[in-house]
Design a protein around this motif. Structure first.
Motif, PDB file in Angstrom:
ATOM      1  N   GLY A 375       0.835  -1.192   0.000  1.00 26.51           N
ATOM      2  CA  GLY A 375       0.000   0.000   0.000  1.00 26.51           C
ATOM      3  C   GLY A 375       0.868   1.240   0.000  1.00 26.51           C
ATOM      4  N   ALA A 376       0.237   2.392   0.058  1.00 28.25           N
ATOM      5  CA  ALA A 376       0.982   3.645   0.077  1.00 28.25           C
ATOM      6  C   ALA A 376       1.790   3.741   1.369  1.00 28.25           C
ATOM      7  CB  ALA A 376       0.018   4.827  -0.032  1.00 28.25           C
ATOM      8  N   ARG A 377       3.111   3.762   1.231  1.00 28.68           N
ATOM      9  CA  ARG A 377       4.019   3.890   2.369  1.00 28.68           C
ATOM     10  C   ARG A 377       3.833   2.756   3.380  1.00 28.68           C
ATOM     11  NH1 ARG A 377       6.047   9.176   2.155  1.00 28.68           N
ATOM     12  NH2 ARG A 377       6.582   9.241   4.373  1.00 28.68           N
ATOM     13  N   ILE A 378       3.597   1.561   2.863  1.00 30.98           N
ATOM     14  CA  ILE A 378       3.471   0.367   3.707  1.00 30.98           C
ATOM     15  C   ILE A 378       4.294  -0.763   3.092  1.00 30.98           C
ATOM     16  CG2 ILE A 378       1.903  -1.389   4.641  1.00 30.98           C
ATOM     17  CD1 ILE A 378      -0.319   0.666   4.552  1.00 30.98           C
ATOM     18  N   MET A 379       5.086  -1.438   3.926  1.00 31.70           N
ATOM     19  CA  MET A 379       5.878  -2.580   3.475  1.00 31.70           C
ATOM     20  C   MET A 379       5.585  -3.776   4.379  1.00 31.70           C
ATOM     21  SD  MET A 379       9.990  -2.829   2.738  1.00 31.70           S
ATOM     22  CE  MET A 379      10.536  -3.103   4.426  1.00 31.70           C
ATOM     23  N   ASP A 380       5.432  -4.943   3.760  1.00 32.90           N
ATOM     24  CA  ASP A 380       5.105  -6.166   4.501  1.00 32.90           C
ATOM     25  C   ASP A 380       6.232  -7.185   4.381  1.00 32.90           C
ATOM     26  OD1 ASP A 380       2.674  -4.988   4.905  1.00 32.90           O
ATOM     27  OD2 ASP A 380       1.503  -6.492   3.828  1.00 32.90           O
ATOM     28  N   ILE A 381       6.346  -8.008   5.406  1.00 35.74           N
ATOM     29  CA  ILE A 381       7.227  -9.172   5.373  1.00 35.74           C
ATOM     30  C   ILE A 381       6.436 -10.369   5.877  1.00 35.74           C
ATOM     31  CG2 ILE A 381       9.300 -10.267   6.319  1.00 35.74           C
ATOM     32  CD1 ILE A 381      10.610  -7.545   6.478  1.00 35.74           C
ATOM     33  N   VAL A 382       6.463 -11.460   5.115  1.00 33.81           N
ATOM     34  CA  VAL A 382       5.798 -12.706   5.506  1.00 33.81           C
ATOM     35  C   VAL A 382       6.748 -13.867   5.225  1.00 33.81           C
ATOM     36  CG1 VAL A 382       3.452 -11.854   5.084  1.00 33.81           C
ATOM     37  CG2 VAL A 382       4.718 -12.960   3.221  1.00 33.81           C
ATOM     38  N   SER A 383       6.382 -15.048   5.676  1.00 35.86           N
ATOM     39  CA  SER A 383       7.164 -16.252   5.409  1.00 35.86           C
ATOM     40  C   SER A 383       7.292 -16.490   3.908  1.00 35.86           C
ATOM     41  CB  SER A 383       6.489 -17.455   6.066  1.00 35.86           C
ATOM     42  OG  SER A 383       7.012 -18.664   5.570  1.00 35.86           O
ATOM     43  N   LYS A 384       8.369 -17.122   3.490  1.00 31.07           N
ATOM     44  CA  LYS A 384       8.584 -17.423   2.075  1.00 31.07           C
ATOM     45  C   LYS A 384       7.463 -18.277   1.512  1.00 31.07           C
ATOM     46  CE  LYS A 384      11.573 -16.687  -1.266  1.00 31.07           C
ATOM     47  NZ  LYS A 384      11.994 -15.316  -1.617  1.00 31.07           N
ATOM     48  N   GLU A 385       6.851 -19.101   2.378  1.00 34.08           N
ATOM     49  CA  GLU A 385       5.749 -19.959   1.934  1.00 34.08           C
ATOM     50  C   GLU A 385       4.437 -19.202   1.822  1.00 34.08           C
ATOM     51  OE1 GLU A 385       7.768 -21.174   4.654  1.00 34.08           O
ATOM     52  OE2 GLU A 385       9.001 -22.079   3.078  1.00 34.08           O
ATOM     53  N   ALA A 386       4.434 -17.944   2.242  1.00 34.36           N
ATOM     54  CA  ALA A 386       3.187 -17.177   2.288  1.00 34.36           C
ATOM     55  C   ALA A 386       3.161 -16.118   1.201  1.00 34.36           C
ATOM     56  CB  ALA A 386       3.033 -16.504   3.653  1.00 34.36           C
ATOM     57  N   ASN A 387       2.198 -16.238   0.306  1.00 34.78           N
ATOM     58  CA  ASN A 387       1.886 -15.186  -0.652  1.00 34.78           C
ATOM     59  C   ASN A 387       0.482 -15.457  -1.167  1.00 34.78           C
ATOM     60  OD1 ASN A 387       2.092 -16.792  -3.261  1.00 34.78           O
ATOM     61  ND2 ASN A 387       4.175 -17.070  -2.456  1.00 34.78           N
ATOM     62  N   LYS A 388      -0.109 -14.480  -1.790  1.00 28.68           N
ATOM     63  CA  LYS A 388      -1.491 -14.637  -2.238  1.00 28.68           C
ATOM     64  C   LYS A 388      -1.621 -15.708  -3.322  1.00 28.68           C
ATOM     65  CE  LYS A 388      -3.114  -9.966  -1.087  1.00 28.68           C
ATOM     66  NZ  LYS A 388      -3.824  -8.771  -1.590  1.00 28.68           N
ATOM     67  N   GLY A 389      -0.571 -15.864  -4.128  1.00 28.70           N
ATOM     68  CA  GLY A 389      -0.613 -16.892  -5.161  1.00 28.70           C
ATOM     69  C   GLY A 389      -0.713 -18.274  -4.558  1.00 28.70           C
ATOM     70  N   ASN A 390       0.089 -18.542  -3.538  1.00 32.81           N
ATOM     71  CA  ASN A 390       0.024 -19.832  -2.865  1.00 32.81           C
ATOM     72  C   ASN A 390      -1.326 -20.006  -2.169  1.00 32.81           C
ATOM     73  OD1 ASN A 390       1.276 -22.344  -1.830  1.00 32.81           O
ATOM     74  ND2 ASN A 390       1.089 -21.334   0.141  1.00 32.81           N
ATOM     75  N   GLY A 391      -1.820 -18.923  -1.569  1.00 28.34           N
ATOM     76  CA  GLY A 391      -3.136 -18.980  -0.936  1.00 28.34           C
ATOM     77  C   GLY A 391      -4.226 -19.328  -1.928  1.00 28.34           C
ATOM     78  N   LEU A 392      -4.134 -18.773  -3.145  1.00 30.22           N
ATOM     79  CA  LEU A 392      -5.132 -19.060  -4.173  1.00 30.22           C
ATOM     80  C   LEU A 392      -5.047 -20.520  -4.622  1.00 30.22           C
ATOM     81  CD1 LEU A 392      -7.366 -17.485  -5.581  1.00 30.22           C
ATOM     82  CD2 LEU A 392      -5.799 -17.067  -7.475  1.00 30.22           C
ATOM     83  N   LYS A 393      -3.842 -21.059  -4.680  1.00 27.88           N
ATOM     84  CA  LYS A 393      -3.681 -22.476  -5.020  1.00 27.88           C
ATOM     85  C   LYS A 393      -4.367 -23.361  -3.975  1.00 27.88           C
ATOM     86  CE  LYS A 393       0.743 -22.178  -7.492  1.00 27.88           C
ATOM     87  NZ  LYS A 393       2.172 -22.544  -7.435  1.00 27.88           N
TER      88      LYS A 393
END
Length: 462
Positions: A375-393
């Motif tokens: 988002g605007a002026r927002i940065m996220d960090i998550v586990s390597k196994e975590a992303n929206k693509g994997n969630g969609l799978k």
């Protein structure tokens, strides 16, 4: 000796399978495949692809099923998968053939093989599901090696091909999404297969996509979500927000079952978690210590706890609720950093410090975590196994659908993993250029109810 004679008579009878020709071509299209070649290739595929079928199976039973599943075609003949035929008439002929052909065997073996043949046809056991997936995969392979011969001959639409591939989609999704999907799209792009848009699900990001700038769901967007579900299409929310925050936002949209939360670190089906991926506590602790060093504000979410120096806007209303189920821990000076299993770390408002932190994290932990702007002026960090693509799978696997049956909409860097997985990828007009450059469609902006306007046209909701 009568028993031996019956067995030899059966072996002689099934030799006729070598003369039963299928629609598929072999040897790069030089001649038609016969049933014995199909069964051999299918049995070999079962051994090779066993790792992609996630349930335990009796492989001897699977191979037996594969080797005898087309014996009925000696008398009934081959029915083209994409031809026009009566399923009832096909089944009637094949049952008659099964009784006559397997009837050559001694009674005990006759009963065994008729039972196996029926098991394959019914597709209710784990062994029969795996065998059917291998059957559909083998037919697809022959089509690929012959430049889509059967598709060119029968002109099936995408929905019919997907119906044929459904056992692969449901029972070996890695094989479908990792191989078949792209080849099918190739022949759609070439004009060989008509894309009749057989959409099973819509997945939308929230902030910057489904929500306006002031974090509202417009009435137009709300109605389009409801109409989408009334059409029998699943409506999936995929957000960097927590499950509690998403549920609060969509409380006036009944019928949503799937939630991809915290940028894929959590996936829910209704109130049941399907998936969770946390950052290693030692890594998140080190990252938060670095934040302390460069004086960067953060929010860390995990295990129904939010530890923060700056509260994420998504929690402003939730923190006021006594029954939120979330434990909020405020540490303004960042002096009491807590080591825990966090699903997401969020950082705010300082692109200059983002750069310092990003370089630090990517140098030390690029194989352990994902870093992206959300988002605007927002940065996220998550586990390597975590992303929206994997969630969609994970959602697609649970639904038994292919990624090429999903429309996905987003606007930011954290949406790219999801948008890249689908065929029907959509960026909002307000999206970053890096997102727009990698999608198939661009919709109106989030301020103009762009999700609704796109879905109304694409799914013909109006």
């Amino acid at each position: 000796m009568d028993r031996l004679k019956q067995q030899i008579d059966f072996i002689l009878e099934i030799d006729k399978l070598k003369g039963i020709l299928r629609q598929s071509l072999v040897l790069e299209g030089t001649r038609r495949e016969n049933d014995t070649e199909h069964s051999w290739h299918m049995a070999t595929s079962a051994f090779i692809l066993r790792e992609y079928y996630k349930k335990e199976v009796d492989m001897e039973r699977v191979i037996k099923m594969i080797l005898i599943h087309d014996v009925v075609e000696i008398l009934a003949g081959d029915t083209p998968a994409y031809g026009d035929y009566s399923a009832e008439e096909k089944y009637r002929k094949e049952v008659e053939s099964a009784n006559k052909t397997f009837g050559i065997l001694p009674e005990d073996q006759k009963e065994e093989y008729i039972t196996l043949w029926n098991e394959f046809e019914d597709m209710e056991t784990d062994e029969s599901k795996f065998a059917n997936a291998c059957d559909r995969f083998q037919g697809f392979i022959q089509n690929v090696t012959s430049d889509a011969h059967t598709w060119r001959k029968f002109s099936p639409k995408k929905s019919r091909i997907l119906s044929r591939m459904r056992p692969v989609i449901e029972y070996m999704p890695e094989v479908y999404n990792g191989y078949i999907k792209d080849y099918l799209q190739k022949y759609i792009d070439l004009g060989v297969v008509e894309d009749d848009l057989p959409i099973k699900a819509v997945a939308t990001d929230m902030d910057g996509t489904f929500l306006t700038q002031d974090k509202r769901i417009t009435e137009e967007n709300r109605e389009s979500a409801i109409k989408t579900m009334e059409k029998g299409v699943e409506f999936i929310v995929a957000s960097g927000r927590s499950y509690v925050s998403i549920k609060e936002l969509v409380q006036n949209i009944p019928g949503i079952n799937y939630f991809i939360c915290l940028n894929g670190a959590e996936v829910y089906k209704n109130n049941r978690a399907l998936y969770e991926a946390s950052i290693d506590p030692e890594i998140s602790f080190d990252i938060l210590k670095k934040c302390q060093e460069i004086d960067l504000d953060f929010s860390a979410t995990g295990n129904n706890k939010v530890y923060y120096s700056k509260l994420d806007l998504e929690y402003e209303s939730i923190i006021k609720k006594e029954d939120s189920g979330i434990n909020f821990i405020f540490d303004k000076e960042k002096k009491n950093i807590e080591k825990d299993y966090y699903q997401k770390l969020v950082f705010y408002n300082s692109p200059e410090k983002f750069k310092i932190l990003r370089e630090y994290v990517e140098e030390k932990y690029s194989d352990k975590v994902n870093v992206f702007e959300s988002g605007a002026r927002i940065m996220d960090i998550v586990s390597k196994e975590a992303n929206k693509g994997n969630g969609l799978k994970i959602v697609a696997r649970d639904m038994g659908i292919g990624l090429d049956e999903i429309v996905a909409l987003g606007d930011n860097e954290n949406d790219l993993s999801m948008l890249k997985e689908v065929v029907y990828s959509v960026a909002m007009e307000n999206a970053k250029d890096i997102v727009k450059d990698q999608v198939r469609y661009v919709a109106r902006s989030n301020e103009e109810s762009g999700v609704a306007k796109f879905l109304n046209l694409f799914l013909k909701l109006d």
